[in-house]
Design an enzyme around this catalytic site. Structure first.
Site, PDB file in Angstrom:
ATOM      1  N   ASP A  73       0.819  -1.213   0.000  1.00  0.00           N
ATOM      2  CA  ASP A  73       0.000   0.000   0.000  1.00  0.00           C
ATOM      3  C   ASP A  73       0.858   1.271   0.000  1.00  0.00           C
ATOM      4  O   ASP A  73       1.954   1.277   0.568  1.00  0.00           O
ATOM      5  CB  ASP A  73      -0.906  -0.014   1.236  1.00  0.00           C
ATOM      6  CG  ASP A  73      -2.090   0.908   1.079  1.00  0.00           C
ATOM      7  OD1 ASP A  73      -2.303   1.445  -0.025  1.00  0.00           O
ATOM      8  OD2 ASP A  73      -2.805   1.111   2.070  1.00  0.00           O
ATOM      9  N   HIS A  90       3.055   3.136  -8.894  1.00  0.00           N
ATOM     10  CA  HIS A  90       2.923   1.698  -9.154  1.00  0.00           C
ATOM     11  C   HIS A  90       4.209   1.151  -9.781  1.00  0.00           C
ATOM     12  O   HIS A  90       4.641   0.045  -9.461  1.00  0.00           O
ATOM     13  CB  HIS A  90       1.722   1.426 -10.063  1.00  0.00           C
ATOM     14  CG  HIS A  90       0.406   1.804  -9.423  1.00  0.00           C
ATOM     15  ND1 HIS A  90       0.096   1.488  -8.120  1.00  0.00           N
ATOM     16  CD2 HIS A  90      -0.681   2.468  -9.910  1.00  0.00           C
ATOM     17  CE1 HIS A  90      -1.113   1.944  -7.832  1.00  0.00           C
ATOM     18  NE2 HIS A  90      -1.603   2.545  -8.899  1.00  0.00           N
ATOM     19  N   LEU A 184      10.876 -20.486  -4.789  1.00  0.00           N
ATOM     20  CA  LEU A 184       9.910 -19.534  -4.234  1.00  0.00           C
ATOM     21  C   LEU A 184       8.654 -19.598  -5.082  1.00  0.00           C
ATOM     22  O   LEU A 184       8.738 -19.625  -6.308  1.00  0.00           O
ATOM     23  CB  LEU A 184      10.471 -18.105  -4.282  1.00  0.00           C
ATOM     24  CG  LEU A 184       9.477 -17.000  -3.892  1.00  0.00           C
ATOM     25  CD1 LEU A 184       9.243 -16.989  -2.377  1.00  0.00           C
ATOM     26  CD2 LEU A 184       9.974 -15.626  -4.329  1.00  0.00           C
TER      27      LEU A 184
HETATM   28  C1  FPP Z   1      -1.778   0.162  -3.552  1.00  0.00           C
HETATM   29  O1  FPP Z   1      -1.371   1.494  -3.647  1.00  0.00           O
HETATM   30  C2  FPP Z   1      -1.199  -0.620  -4.625  1.00  0.00           C
HETATM   31  C3  FPP Z   1      -1.885  -1.135  -5.684  1.00  0.00           C
HETATM   32  C4  FPP Z   1      -3.348  -0.970  -5.831  1.00  0.00           C
HETATM   33  C5  FPP Z   1      -1.223  -1.855  -6.772  1.00  0.00           C
HETATM   34  C6  FPP Z   1       0.070  -2.518  -6.433  1.00  0.00           C
HETATM   35  C7  FPP Z   1       0.624  -3.094  -7.672  1.00  0.00           C
HETATM   36  C8  FPP Z   1       1.933  -3.180  -7.964  1.00  0.00           C
HETATM   37  C9  FPP Z   1       3.022  -2.762  -7.060  1.00  0.00           C
HETATM   38  C10 FPP Z   1       2.323  -3.774  -9.280  1.00  0.00           C
HETATM   39  C11 FPP Z   1       2.141  -5.248  -9.255  1.00  0.00           C
HETATM   40  C12 FPP Z   1       2.784  -5.893 -10.380  1.00  0.00           C
HETATM   41  C13 FPP Z   1       3.034  -7.215 -10.406  1.00  0.00           C
HETATM   42  C14 FPP Z   1       3.794  -7.763 -11.522  1.00  0.00           C
HETATM   43  C15 FPP Z   1       2.576  -8.137  -9.371  1.00  0.00           C
HETATM   44  P1  FPP Z   1      -2.446   2.649  -3.729  1.00  0.00           P
HETATM   45  O2  FPP Z   1      -2.535   3.126  -5.123  1.00  0.00           O
HETATM   46  O3  FPP Z   1      -3.751   2.195  -3.141  1.00  0.00           O
HETATM   47  O4  FPP Z   1      -1.754   3.718  -2.810  1.00  0.00           O
HETATM   48  P2  FPP Z   1      -2.480   4.895  -2.024  1.00  0.00           P
HETATM   49  O5  FPP Z   1      -3.311   4.260  -0.941  1.00  0.00           O
HETATM   50  O6  FPP Z   1      -1.342   5.699  -1.478  1.00  0.00           O
HETATM   51  O7  FPP Z   1      -3.301   5.659  -3.032  1.00  0.00           O
END
Ligand code: FPP
Length: 297
Positions: A73, A90, A184
């Protein structure tokens, strides 16, 4: 183990050059020095040097969790703090995930489950949803050879029927190509929620009863567990759940599977969660007494 390109370039598709600032190349976050450490740069591309990280001395190898789950997050806030669009957060989040996969491989953690896209994330702006799905596709495509080489098995859980066909196909082939790997298991929860998982398990159980393959009286926890999507792993119950960004919730992640999981909350935003923070989380885990509802003398 990863071929790191920093920053991760966007797909060269028409939408990547759309007028939306979400896709603008000028928003790439600057490369952190630490992210390029251990990399040998060739003329054509950057190649990771594959050397395992020794287990830090404050951690005991025999107390390592088998299964770590992560709610990654804070990508949006990380980007906002830098006046960048959420996409930059992201992308930076993928770099963090890469670091963590490498550390799990090095330190003997057998399963890493990450919450990449929840069923509730479908409600986000289309441009962000499209970006996340393309980022997933792109990352799998660019890492699949490294996964094969490094013994990483990739599995995806979630409601795949909602995903574009190209993503479904990619998942199928990535899972097939890596199914023999056992160093893994990286489980990506995509279009996933804990409630979704329980509902789909209930439907499967109900169908077995309807078809005459199961008696209602025989339904127990094991029967339900066999139908949960986490039945793809030998270790379906996370020992440790890490959530970054200071939020103190499980947000519809692995609801059934978290029954006896140790919870660890960290204030760092996911893109800033690195080795030191992971060591802190593991140290906290190794200091805990797990009683599973029983008593320890
Ligand atoms: C939460 O941050 C994160 C997500 C909704 C997406 C996480 C995805 C990735 C890191 C990429 C994954 C890729 C692979 C290959 C598995 P948020 O946007 O909710 O953050 P905020 O709460 O600060 O707005």
């Amino acid at each position: 183990m990863f071929s790191l390109r920093c920053p991760v370039p966007l797909l060269n598709t028409p939408s990547s050059s759309s007028s939306s600032s979400f896709y603008s190349r000028s928003y790439y976050p600057p490369c952190h020095r630490s992210q390029t450490r251990g990399l040998a740069v060739t003329k054509r591309r950057t190649v990771a040097v594959e050397s395992p990280e020794p287990i830090p001395e404050e951690l005991a190898a025999e107390l390592m969790p088998k299964h770590v789950a992560v709610i990654m997050d804070g990508n949006g806030r990380w980007a906002k703090l830098r006046n960048l669009p959420a996409s930059a957060g992201h992308q930076a989040g993928v770099q963090s995930l890469r670091r963590m996969v490498t550390l799990c491989c090095s330190w003997g953690i057998k399963v890493l489950t990450v919450f990449a896209f929840s069923t509730d994330n479908w409600a986000r702006p289309k441009v962000e949803v499209d970006f996340l799905l393309r980022l997933f596709e792109r990352t799998i495509n660019s890492e699949i050879e490294a996964f094969k080489r490094e013994g990483i098995r990739i599995s995806v859980i979630g409601d795949s029927s909602k995903l574009p066909e190209s993503v479904q196909k990619l998942i199928g082939s990535a899972e097939e190509d890596t199914k023999q790997n056992s160093k893994l298991q990286l489980i990506v929860a995509l279009s996933y929620s804990g409630k979704y998982d329980v509902v789909q398990a209930c439907k499967s159980v109900a169908k077995k009863v309807k078809d005459g393959d199961l008696y209602v009286d025989d339904i127990d926890e094991n029967i339900i567990e066999q139908e949960l999507e986490t039945n793809i792993t030998e270790f379906p119950y996370p020992d440790l759940l890490i959530r970054t960004s200071g939020e103190l919730r499980v947000s519809n992640f692995l609801l059934w599977q978290l029954a006896y999981t140790e919870l660890y909350f960290n204030r760092e935003l996911w893109p800033d969660f690195g080795k030191d923070e992971f060591v802190e989380a593991l140290t906290s885990f190794q200091q805990r007494q797990r009683r599973y509802g029983g008593r320890h003398s």
